[in-house]
Design a protein around this motif. Structure first.
Motif, PDB file in Angstrom:
ATOM      1  N   GLU A 135     -21.712  53.104 -45.125  1.00 31.62           N
ATOM      2  CA  GLU A 135     -22.226  54.212 -45.933  1.00 31.62           C
ATOM      3  C   GLU A 135     -21.105  55.179 -46.298  1.00 31.62           C
ATOM      4  OE1 GLU A 135     -25.351  55.868 -43.566  1.00 31.62           O
ATOM      5  OE2 GLU A 135     -26.833  54.358 -44.187  1.00 31.62           O
ATOM      6  N   HIS A 136     -20.194  55.404 -45.368  1.00 30.76           N
ATOM      7  CA  HIS A 136     -19.074  56.311 -45.617  1.00 30.76           C
ATOM      8  C   HIS A 136     -17.931  55.605 -46.354  1.00 30.76           C
ATOM      9  CE1 HIS A 136     -16.636  59.884 -44.970  1.00 30.76           C
ATOM     10  NE2 HIS A 136     -15.654  59.123 -44.532  1.00 30.76           N
ATOM     11  N   VAL A 137     -17.841  54.293 -46.201  1.00 30.37           N
ATOM     12  CA  VAL A 137     -16.777  53.446 -46.757  1.00 30.37           C
ATOM     13  C   VAL A 137     -15.423  53.838 -46.160  1.00 30.37           C
ATOM     14  CG1 VAL A 137     -15.821  52.346 -48.810  1.00 30.37           C
ATOM     15  CG2 VAL A 137     -18.099  53.386 -48.933  1.00 30.37           C
ATOM     16  N   LEU A 138     -15.231  53.447 -44.892  1.00 31.73           N
ATOM     17  CA  LEU A 138     -13.935  53.678 -44.245  1.00 31.73           C
ATOM     18  C   LEU A 138     -12.819  53.045 -45.065  1.00 31.73           C
ATOM     19  CD1 LEU A 138     -14.528  52.983 -40.444  1.00 31.73           C
ATOM     20  CD2 LEU A 138     -14.467  55.171 -41.629  1.00 31.73           C
ATOM     21  N   TYR A 139     -13.034  51.794 -45.411  1.00 29.07           N
ATOM     22  CA  TYR A 139     -12.181  51.040 -46.325  1.00 29.07           C
ATOM     23  C   TYR A 139     -13.063  49.923 -46.877  1.00 29.07           C
ATOM     24  CZ  TYR A 139     -11.588  48.092 -42.135  1.00 29.07           C
ATOM     25  OH  TYR A 139     -11.807  47.321 -41.018  1.00 29.07           O
ATOM     26  N   ALA A 140     -12.549  49.165 -47.806  1.00 26.07           N
ATOM     27  CA  ALA A 140     -13.330  48.074 -48.390  1.00 26.07           C
ATOM     28  C   ALA A 140     -12.899  46.750 -47.751  1.00 26.07           C
ATOM     29  CB  ALA A 140     -13.133  48.016 -49.901  1.00 26.07           C
ATOM     30  N   PRO A 141     -13.779  46.091 -46.981  1.00 21.53           N
ATOM     31  CA  PRO A 141     -13.430  44.782 -46.419  1.00 21.53           C
ATOM     32  C   PRO A 141     -13.300  43.735 -47.522  1.00 21.53           C
ATOM     33  CG  PRO A 141     -15.329  45.773 -45.288  1.00 21.53           C
ATOM     34  CD  PRO A 141     -15.111  46.548 -46.546  1.00 21.53           C
ATOM     35  N   LEU A 142     -12.251  42.914 -47.433  1.00 20.94           N
ATOM     36  CA  LEU A 142     -11.995  41.900 -48.452  1.00 20.94           C
ATOM     37  C   LEU A 142     -12.339  40.493 -47.986  1.00 20.94           C
ATOM     38  CD1 LEU A 142      -8.537  43.170 -49.765  1.00 20.94           C
ATOM     39  CD2 LEU A 142     -10.833  43.768 -50.576  1.00 20.94           C
ATOM     40  N   GLY A 143     -12.705  40.337 -46.705  1.00 20.14           N
ATOM     41  CA  GLY A 143     -13.040  39.032 -46.160  1.00 20.14           C
ATOM     42  C   GLY A 143     -12.251  38.718 -44.910  1.00 20.14           C
ATOM     43  N   TRP A 144     -12.672  37.678 -44.207  1.00 20.13           N
ATOM     44  CA  TRP A 144     -12.046  37.214 -42.959  1.00 20.13           C
ATOM     45  C   TRP A 144     -11.423  35.848 -43.224  1.00 20.13           C
ATOM     46  CZ3 TRP A 144     -12.697  32.871 -39.943  1.00 20.13           C
ATOM     47  CH2 TRP A 144     -12.251  32.919 -38.611  1.00 20.13           C
ATOM     48  N   TYR A 145     -10.224  35.612 -42.693  1.00 21.18           N
ATOM     49  CA  TYR A 145      -9.549  34.346 -42.979  1.00 21.18           C
ATOM     50  C   TYR A 145      -8.628  33.926 -41.840  1.00 21.18           C
ATOM     51  CZ  TYR A 145      -5.486  37.257 -44.170  1.00 21.18           C
ATOM     52  OH  TYR A 145      -4.448  38.153 -44.121  1.00 21.18           O
ATOM     53  N   LEU A 146      -8.302  32.651 -41.834  1.00 19.80           N
ATOM     54  CA  LEU A 146      -7.356  32.082 -40.878  1.00 19.80           C
ATOM     55  C   LEU A 146      -6.016  31.862 -41.566  1.00 19.80           C
ATOM     56  CD1 LEU A 146      -9.743  29.404 -39.336  1.00 19.80           C
ATOM     57  CD2 LEU A 146      -8.981  31.514 -38.207  1.00 19.80           C
ATOM     58  N   ARG A 147      -4.950  31.898 -40.793  1.00 15.79           N
ATOM     59  CA  ARG A 147      -3.630  31.669 -41.372  1.00 15.79           C
ATOM     60  C   ARG A 147      -2.823  30.739 -40.477  1.00 15.79           C
ATOM     61  NH1 ARG A 147       0.073  37.107 -40.484  1.00 15.79           N
ATOM     62  NH2 ARG A 147      -0.016  37.136 -38.215  1.00 15.79           N
ATOM     63  N   HIS A 148      -1.798  30.166 -41.041  1.00 11.08           N
ATOM     64  CA  HIS A 148      -0.989  29.168 -40.344  1.00 11.08           C
ATOM     65  C   HIS A 148       0.371  29.732 -39.913  1.00 11.08           C
ATOM     66  CE1 HIS A 148      -3.762  26.690 -42.779  1.00 11.08           C
ATOM     67  NE2 HIS A 148      -3.641  25.805 -41.808  1.00 11.08           N
ATOM     68  N   TYR A 149       0.814  29.280 -38.740  1.00  6.78           N
ATOM     69  CA  TYR A 149       2.215  29.354 -38.362  1.00  6.78           C
ATOM     70  C   TYR A 149       2.844  28.003 -38.712  1.00  6.78           C
ATOM     71  CZ  TYR A 149       1.659  33.404 -35.153  1.00  6.78           C
ATOM     72  OH  TYR A 149       1.429  34.631 -34.599  1.00  6.78           O
ATOM     73  N   ALA A 150       4.143  27.992 -38.906  1.00  2.96           N
ATOM     74  CA  ALA A 150       4.872  26.738 -39.052  1.00  2.96           C
ATOM     75  C   ALA A 150       6.180  26.868 -38.284  1.00  2.96           C
ATOM     76  CB  ALA A 150       5.137  26.435 -40.526  1.00  2.96           C
ATOM     77  N   TRP A 151       6.526  25.825 -37.493  1.00  2.00           N
ATOM     78  CA  TRP A 151       7.770  25.892 -36.738  1.00  2.00           C
ATOM     79  C   TRP A 151       8.339  24.479 -36.564  1.00  2.00           C
ATOM     80  CZ3 TRP A 151       2.923  26.492 -34.705  1.00  2.00           C
ATOM     81  CH2 TRP A 151       2.552  25.707 -33.611  1.00  2.00           C
ATOM     82  N   ARG A 152       9.612  24.421 -36.269  1.00  2.00           N
ATOM     83  CA  ARG A 152      10.289  23.142 -36.093  1.00  2.00           C
ATOM     84  C   ARG A 152       9.983  22.574 -34.710  1.00  2.00           C
ATOM     85  NH1 ARG A 152      13.619  21.713 -39.976  1.00  2.00           N
ATOM     86  NH2 ARG A 152      14.794  20.300 -38.598  1.00  2.00           N
ATOM     87  N   ARG A 153       9.965  21.254 -34.620  1.00  2.00           N
ATOM     88  CA  ARG A 153       9.575  20.603 -33.371  1.00  2.00           C
ATOM     89  C   ARG A 153      10.568  20.828 -32.234  1.00  2.00           C
ATOM     90  NH1 ARG A 153       5.208  17.372 -33.467  1.00  2.00           N
ATOM     91  NH2 ARG A 153       4.342  16.857 -35.526  1.00  2.00           N
ATOM     92  N   ASN A 154      11.784  21.257 -32.562  1.00  2.00           N
ATOM     93  CA  ASN A 154      12.728  21.531 -31.481  1.00  2.00           C
ATOM     94  C   ASN A 154      12.533  22.917 -30.878  1.00  2.00           C
ATOM     95  OD1 ASN A 154      13.712  22.958 -33.699  1.00  2.00           O
ATOM     96  ND2 ASN A 154      15.859  22.627 -33.152  1.00  2.00           N
TER      97      ASN A 154
END
Length: 533
Positions: A495-514
């Motif tokens: 009701e007060h609108v603290l901020y506008a939520p844009l959605g929930w999502y997952l993200r990836h890390y990427a790293w070398r096998r060593n």
């Protein structure tokens, strides 16, 4: 050419271009064999994790400064710098004793007075700290290793306040540094954490470097998020700033860097084809996209203008602009409590559901008195999701009939400008997109969800109704009462609108096998991470 096709072709071109080695300072090339090199999500342009709530400063802070307590992967708070604590039967007096042998990077011992000074500086900038300061009778050092906190009334969630993962964390600094005005940046970076900040190698916009602190004494327990024994295997850690995602992907594939914190969704399929890389979702609690709105100036000082944004926002557009078409990687979020939290609810969330109503949004905007003034919309161009969401936001505002002044800058500039309370046309701002960790939205311990008028990232939102429900959660004595308070909170915050939520999502890390020891966490944690040639 669309954005995804461009990124893929650019990645291939960048990979071909990197044949002579990635351009880095000479010291980095000499240390490459032993250094763990991360491409962080942003540039460490402002390094004071109390002055700024930016995650990049908090993440660096966890290497340099230690905490009295730390949250583990079960969201439980464990002792870190503290050896033992006692609380009086009436809950009013807390006595803390520090572990033996704690030492700052300059060789000085960590004393109780350092902890006291650090708590006082942190408390000015953190909502939980302000709660404690408001009921404090005294906070004093008793001896070199002991300090006492006497309250006017009980505060059962004391350890959660001191050990929470949400920024700003309660880092312990030397008393002379902690004496710095909380609204001014520190100029020394001396901590007692497992790594030393190498200021001479700090090149804002390019690199930050950390070296192992030989005198750090880790706890005996196994590490878990911010808790346990923070044993560092690498002699040196380098954060290499590569704003362009295609170039970062190419550098990772070429072995010029070891770890990429924010692997772009568009490039994940390509990275997975490389047998020398691991690509994974390391934080199942996900992330939350948010639109920060300045509550201080027209038109958004009128709640009807803020509600116009909620009425018009299409979360699917925002999520697909960055995450892409894989629906398994995102969910709509009709409120402020993250998916995965026991307090998740959609109370009052109908405004974010269903078909978007631009005409209704325009009507609310007109009722707020908006008359065509320029709307300062910031968007960091060196953070991919900020950039993508900035473009969506500009389009949305224009469709609402707003006159947009688009400020396309780097993240460091956004961080500095969002702290300004000046009118938007005089160096301030109206609106900008960003994101927060899902773990920061599981309880109201994070400043993002408070509305006491003090927090810059939600535009200095001020709502007694929201604060009443937050207080009810802190005062609750059982889960049912906490859950009921969170339902009321979600409704009041929307009701007060603290901020506008844009959605929930997952993200990836990427790293070398060593690279071994990469753990599941909301942020890159370096305890136990090692690199082989």
């Amino acid at each position: 050419m669309d954005r995804r096709a461009f990124l893929k072709s650019a990645a291939k071109a960048a990979a071909l271009a990197i044949t002579g080695g990635f351009s880095t300072p000479a010291i980095s090339q000499r240390a490459a064999a032993r250094a763990v090199r991360l491409v962080p999500h942003a540039d460490l342009a402002n390094f004071d994790p109390i002055w700024t709530p930016a995650y990049i400063a908090r993440n660096a802070g966890l290497l340099v400064w230690d905490m009295l307590y730390g949250m583990d992967a079960r969201l439980q708070v464990q002792r870190q710098m503290v050896e033992a604590e006692e609380v009086s039967a009436d809950g009013l007096t807390w006595t803390f004793r520090l572990r033996h042998g704690l030492k700052f990077h300059d060789g000085e011992p960590v004393l109780a007075r350092d902890a006291v000074a650090s708590i006082k500086r942190w408390a000015v900038r953190d909502p939980l700290g302000r709660m404690l300061a408001a009921i404090e009778n005294e906070l004093v050092a008793v001896d070199d290793r002991t300090f006492r906190w006497v309250l006017k009334r009980p505060y059962p969630k004391m350890l959660l306040a001191l050990g929470k993962i949400s920024t700003p964390c309660c880092f312990v600094m030397p008393a002379r540094i902690a004496a710095t005005d909380p609204f001014k940046q520190i100029t020394e970076h001396v901590g007692s954490g497992p790594m030393r900040f190498i200021r001479r190698d700090w090149l804002p916009g390019a690199m930050a470097a950390f070296e192992k602190f030989a005198d750090y004494v880790p706890r005996e327990e196994e590490p878990s998020w911010l808790a346990g024994g923070k044993r560092i295997a690498a002699d040196r850690i380098e954060w290499v700033v590569i704003p362009d995602g295609a170039t970062a992907a190419a550098a990772l594939q070429a072995g010029e860097v070891d770890w990429w914190e924010l692997a772009l969704p568009d490039l994940v399929p390509m990275l997975r084809k490389n047998r020398k890389l691991i690509v994974d979702i390391q934080d199942q609690m996900g992330n939350v996209g948010i639109m920060s709105i300045n509550h201080l100036f027209p038109p958004f000082n009128d709640v009807r203008a803020r509600r116009a944004i909620l009425t018009a926002i299409n979360q699917q557009e925002y999520m697909q602009a960055f995450v892409g078409d894989d629906a398994s990687l995102w969910k709509p979020l009709p409120g402020y409590i993250s998916h995965g939290s026991p307090f998740y609810n959609e109370e009052g969330g109908d405004v974010l559901k269903g078909a978007r109503q631009l005409d209704a949004a325009k009507s609310l905007l007109a009722q707020s008195g908006y008359a065509g003034e320029p709307i300062v919309c910031m968007a960091a161009q060196d953070i991919p999701h900020h950039k993508a969401w900035g473009d969506v936001t500009v389009d949305l505002l224009k469709r609402l009939g707003m006159n947009v002044d688009f400020v396309a800058v780097d993240w460091g500039t956004v961080v500095a400008r969002r702290a300004q309370k000046k009118p938007p046309g005089q160096g301030g701002w109206h609106i900008y997109p960003t994101s927060i960790f899902g773990v920061d939205c599981v309880t109201p311990t994070t400043p993002f969800l408070h509305a006491d008028g003090s927090f810059l990232m939600n535009g200095w939102a001020k709502s007694p109704g929201v604060e009443v429900e937050i207080a009810a959660w802190f005062d609750a004595t059982n889960f049912d009462a906490e859950q009921a308070a969170m339902r009321r909170f979600n409704k009041a915050a929307l009701e007060h609108v603290l901020y506008a939520p844009l959605g929930w999502y997952l993200r990836h890390y990427a790293w070398r096998r060593n690279l071994a020891g990469v753990s599941q966490a909301p942020l890159p944690l370096f305890w136990g991470v090692s690199k082989t040639a």
